[in-house]
Design a protein around this motif. Sequence first.
Motif, PDB file in Angstrom:
ATOM      1  N   THR A  38       0.836  -1.212   0.000  1.00  0.00           N
ATOM      2  CA  THR A  38       0.000   0.000   0.000  1.00  0.00           C
ATOM      3  C   THR A  38       0.867   1.257   0.000  1.00  0.00           C
ATOM      4  O   THR A  38       0.553   2.230  -0.693  1.00  0.00           O
ATOM      5  N   LEU A 121      -1.927   4.975   6.099  1.00  0.00           N
ATOM      6  CA  LEU A 121      -1.425   3.624   5.847  1.00  0.00           C
ATOM      7  C   LEU A 121      -0.725   2.987   7.040  1.00  0.00           C
ATOM      8  O   LEU A 121      -0.924   1.802   7.313  1.00  0.00           O
ATOM      9  N   LEU A 251      -4.127  -1.135  -2.591  1.00  0.00           N
ATOM     10  CA  LEU A 251      -4.963  -0.040  -2.098  1.00  0.00           C
ATOM     11  C   LEU A 251      -6.402  -0.193  -2.559  1.00  0.00           C
ATOM     12  O   LEU A 251      -7.334   0.157  -1.824  1.00  0.00           O
TER      13      LEU A 251
END
Length: 276
Positions: A38, A121, A251
Amino acid sequence: MLYKRIITGLILGLTMIGGFLYSFESAIIICLVILFFTCLEWHMMMRKISVSPSNLLMVISLFISVLIIIRIYFNMISLPHIFQYILCGISLFFIFKFIEITFSRNYVKETIENYYLVPYLVLPILILIFFLNGNFVIHSKWILSMIAMNWSNDVFAYFVGRKFGKTPLAPEISPKKTIEGSIGGLVGAILTGICLNLYFLNEPVSLLFIIIFGIFIWAFGTVGDLFESKLKRLVQIKDSGNILPGHGGFLDRFDSFLFIIPVGITLVYFFNFLNS
């Protein structure tokens, strides 16, 4: 495309179930994989905003995160509950900032690039690992329940939306999402939560709590998906990556995950506080 999406979803689902049920070590590996990919995809997206995205910020964030995770694993860091609550509070603050960005036309691209990598994140993954380290046997099932409820939201929303969807939910952000599909996702999340509460969780909770829990997972999971869609529109790409056939990138698949984990863990903490 649909069969690729189903096969990839099954593989991901089995991997998540196995990893989060088998051991704390396997759960950490899954978390590190999600964090790495991510962050990498975030960096690639931000390159479309800036000719010189902050490589240093990403590298430092990953390094510090891995260091903290290693120290947690070797019991070198054990945060008191109050600090874990504070981390959840900080994460929730930023989630509401992300919601503001999602539905606002007035946002600063450079702000998103420079300040939101860590809270978007990194922080949810650290909160997740601290939570699992507290009581892995019980807490891992809570995490899997959140994931299952969120994926049920996605599945029900997709099929109900295809069959009955007529009213756009957020046409400027994600034109294919409909209010009818979203209602189907809510039903799916709650039904899955009720089943998991009866047959999966170590310590079943009240029906009222699981319904409220399902509503929060549905709401923040949906907004998490919309936030990532907004980011993709911002940088003018269709998918964050192509590593997951039928799903795009990490993502694309874990956008909701990054929202529901801090929210869900906060609700579990709150429930435990009320019953202590």
